[in-house]
Every structure is written in C-alpha cells, then in structure tokens.
Design a protein around this motif. Structure first.
Motif, PDB file in Angstrom:
ATOM      1  N   MET A   1       0.631  -1.110  -0.599  1.00 33.13           N
ATOM      2  CA  MET A   1       0.195   0.173  -0.068  1.00 33.13           C
ATOM      3  C   MET A   1       1.095   1.148   0.213  1.00 33.13           C
ATOM      4  N   ASP A   2       0.412   1.991  -0.765  1.00 26.55           N
ATOM      5  CA  ASP A   2       1.438   3.565  -1.027  1.00 26.55           C
ATOM      6  C   ASP A   2       1.027   4.610   0.044  1.00 26.55           C
ATOM      7  N   TYR A   3       1.509   5.781   0.199  1.00 31.24           N
ATOM      8  CA  TYR A   3       1.323   6.921   1.306  1.00 31.24           C
ATOM      9  C   TYR A   3      -0.306   6.903   0.566  1.00 31.24           C
ATOM     10  N   HIS A   4      -0.353   7.424  -0.124  1.00 33.60           N
ATOM     11  CA  HIS A   4      -2.494   8.194  -1.036  1.00 33.60           C
ATOM     12  C   HIS A   4      -3.271   7.178  -0.560  1.00 33.60           C
ATOM     13  N   GLN A   5      -2.741   5.976  -0.835  1.00 29.92           N
ATOM     14  CA  GLN A   5      -3.592   4.789  -0.691  1.00 29.92           C
ATOM     15  C   GLN A   5      -3.651   4.966   1.676  1.00 29.92           C
ATOM     16  N   LEU A   6      -3.157   5.082   1.881  1.00 27.17           N
ATOM     17  CA  LEU A   6      -3.702   4.671   3.184  1.00 27.17           C
ATOM     18  C   LEU A   6      -3.964   5.685   3.761  1.00 27.17           C
ATOM     19  N   LEU A   7      -3.811   7.279   2.741  1.00 26.00           N
ATOM     20  CA  LEU A   7      -4.768   8.100   3.311  1.00 26.00           C
ATOM     21  C   LEU A   7      -5.856   7.798   2.611  1.00 26.00           C
ATOM     22  N   ARG A   8      -6.304   7.728   1.983  1.00 23.59           N
ATOM     23  CA  ARG A   8      -8.097   7.816   1.036  1.00 23.59           C
ATOM     24  C   ARG A   8      -8.519   6.334   2.728  1.00 23.59           C
ATOM     25  N   GLN A   9      -8.058   5.463   2.645  1.00 23.90           N
ATOM     26  CA  GLN A   9      -8.792   4.579   3.813  1.00 23.90           C
ATOM     27  C   GLN A   9      -8.323   4.936   4.711  1.00 23.90           C
ATOM     28  N   ALA A  10      -7.732   5.999   5.440  1.00 23.38           N
ATOM     29  CA  ALA A  10      -8.285   6.504   7.020  1.00 23.38           C
ATOM     30  C   ALA A  10      -8.943   7.251   6.725  1.00 23.38           C
ATOM     31  N   SER A  11      -8.835   7.963   5.789  1.00 21.50           N
ATOM     32  CA  SER A  11     -10.546   8.998   5.421  1.00 21.50           C
ATOM     33  C   SER A  11     -11.944   8.287   5.144  1.00 21.50           C
ATOM     34  N   ASP A  12     -11.729   6.987   4.746  1.00 27.91           N
ATOM     35  CA  ASP A  12     -12.887   5.999   4.843  1.00 27.91           C
ATOM     36  C   ASP A  12     -13.146   5.957   6.536  1.00 27.91           C
ATOM     37  N   ARG A  13     -12.530   5.912   7.241  1.00 28.48           N
ATOM     38  CA  ARG A  13     -12.887   5.933   8.813  1.00 28.48           C
ATOM     39  C   ARG A  13     -12.701   6.816   9.389  1.00 28.48           C
ATOM     40  N   THR A  14     -13.139   7.696   8.881  1.00 28.66           N
ATOM     41  CA  THR A  14     -13.453   9.022  10.104  1.00 28.66           C
ATOM     42  C   THR A  14     -13.897   8.456  11.308  1.00 28.66           C
ATOM     43  N   ALA A  15     -14.913   8.136  10.534  1.00 30.27           N
ATOM     44  CA  ALA A  15     -15.724   8.646  12.118  1.00 30.27           C
ATOM     45  C   ALA A  15     -15.080   7.359  12.762  1.00 30.27           C
ATOM     46  N   GLU A  16     -15.127   6.362  12.082  1.00 32.40           N
ATOM     47  CA  GLU A  16     -14.238   5.117  13.751  1.00 32.40           C
ATOM     48  C   GLU A  16     -13.267   5.844  14.457  1.00 32.40           C
ATOM     49  N   ILE A  17     -12.197   6.476  13.240  1.00 28.54           N
ATOM     50  CA  ILE A  17     -11.148   7.472  14.311  1.00 28.54           C
ATOM     51  C   ILE A  17     -11.732   8.492  15.315  1.00 28.54           C
ATOM     52  N   VAL A  18     -13.113   9.209  15.339  1.00 30.31           N
ATOM     53  CA  VAL A  18     -13.566   9.943  16.004  1.00 30.31           C
ATOM     54  C   VAL A  18     -14.208   9.312  16.935  1.00 30.31           C
ATOM     55  N   GLN A  19     -14.486   8.130  17.454  1.00 28.31           N
ATOM     56  CA  GLN A  19     -14.697   7.988  18.282  1.00 28.31           C
ATOM     57  C   GLN A  19     -14.037   6.961  19.165  1.00 28.31           C
ATOM     58  N   ARG A  20     -13.058   6.502  18.435  1.00 27.28           N
ATOM     59  CA  ARG A  20     -12.025   6.078  18.901  1.00 27.28           C
ATOM     60  C   ARG A  20     -11.229   7.297  20.171  1.00 27.28           C
ATOM     61  N   MET A  21     -11.540   8.253  19.734  1.00 23.44           N
ATOM     62  CA  MET A  21     -10.408   9.453  20.576  1.00 23.44           C
ATOM     63  C   MET A  21     -11.766   9.813  21.376  1.00 23.44           C
ATOM     64  N   LYS A  22     -12.703   9.784  21.884  1.00 26.13           N
ATOM     65  CA  LYS A  22     -13.504  10.222  22.968  1.00 26.13           C
ATOM     66  C   LYS A  22     -13.909   8.948  23.393  1.00 26.13           C
ATOM     67  N   GLN A  23     -13.028   8.009  22.897  1.00 26.84           N
ATOM     68  CA  GLN A  23     -12.687   7.425  24.202  1.00 26.84           C
ATOM     69  C   GLN A  23     -11.615   6.492  25.065  1.00 26.84           C
ATOM     70  N   GLN A  24     -10.947   8.064  24.288  1.00 25.50           N
ATOM     71  CA  GLN A  24      -9.322   8.068  24.834  1.00 25.50           C
ATOM     72  C   GLN A  24      -9.090   8.434  26.514  1.00 25.50           C
ATOM     73  N   LYS A  25      -8.505   8.010  27.176  1.00 25.49           N
ATOM     74  CA  LYS A  25      -8.049   9.391  28.184  1.00 25.49           C
ATOM     75  C   LYS A  25      -7.072   9.413  28.372  1.00 25.49           C
ATOM     76  N   CYS A  26      -6.291  10.311  29.033  1.00 26.03           N
ATOM     77  CA  CYS A  26      -4.895  10.677  29.866  1.00 26.03           C
ATOM     78  C   CYS A  26      -3.613   9.285  29.814  1.00 26.03           C
ATOM     79  N   THR A  27      -4.616   8.682  30.456  1.00 27.75           N
ATOM     80  CA  THR A  27      -3.837   7.793  31.372  1.00 27.75           C
ATOM     81  C   THR A  27      -3.588   6.702  30.154  1.00 27.75           C
ATOM     82  N   ASP A  28      -4.098   6.905  29.029  1.00 22.46           N
ATOM     83  CA  ASP A  28      -3.383   5.321  27.475  1.00 22.46           C
ATOM     84  C   ASP A  28      -2.423   5.969  27.374  1.00 22.46           C
ATOM     85  N   VAL A  29      -1.846   4.083  27.710  1.00 24.06           N
ATOM     86  CA  VAL A  29      -0.583   4.355  27.545  1.00 24.06           C
ATOM     87  C   VAL A  29      -0.439   4.813  25.808  1.00 24.06           C
ATOM     88  N   GLN A  30       0.714   5.950  25.660  1.00 30.07           N
ATOM     89  CA  GLN A  30       0.802   6.413  23.930  1.00 30.07           C
ATOM     90  C   GLN A  30       2.190   5.718  23.656  1.00 30.07           C
TER      91      GLN A  30
END
Length: 75
Positions: A1-30
């Motif tokens: 997968m090249d960089y542009h394909q990776l970006l397209r795949q990520a943009s298709d998953r925006t709702a999932e990423i936003v939901q995961r971000m809402k579930q994060q806590k500052c004590t989660d391992v970075q």
C-alpha cells in the motif's frame, strides 16, 4: 500500500477514528520507551498522554493561545 492509498483508507474511517478518540483517557499508554541494555539488562517504561498534553497546555498558556488561533502545519 502506498502513502496515498493509506490516506484514502484513513479518510474512509473518519467516524471510527473520531469515536476512538472520544474513548481515550490521558492515562492510556501512548508509547513504550525501551533502553538498549548497554549497561546491563534492558528496561522498558510505558508513557501515557499526560506529559505531552501538559507540555502543549503549558505552551498554549505561555503564548496566550485562544480558541481561534491556528498552528501552522509547516512548522
């Protein structure tokens, strides 16, 4: 997968990423920092989000950032 394909795949998953971000806590391992063990046994440490968040908060307060300020992504 090249960089542009990776970006397209990520943009298709925006709702999932936003939901995961809402579930994060500052004590989660970075990330896990590990020494090479050059002076003996290697050691690992788990770092959470608190330190980078505290640093960003300090900079924002020190520079008097407001909600309307924007960071130049070229920096």
């Amino acid at each position: 997968m090249d960089y542009h394909q990776l970006l397209r795949q990520a943009s298709d998953r925006t709702a999932e990423i936003v939901q995961r971000m809402k579930q994060q806590k500052c004590t989660d391992v970075q990330y896990i920092c590990q020494t090479s063990g050059g002076a003996g046994i290697s050691k690992s440490a788990q770092w959470d989000h608190r330190a980078p968040l505290a640093s960003a908060n300090f900079v924002a307060k020190t520079l008097s950032f407001t909600k309307t300020d924007q960071l130049n992504p070229c920096l």
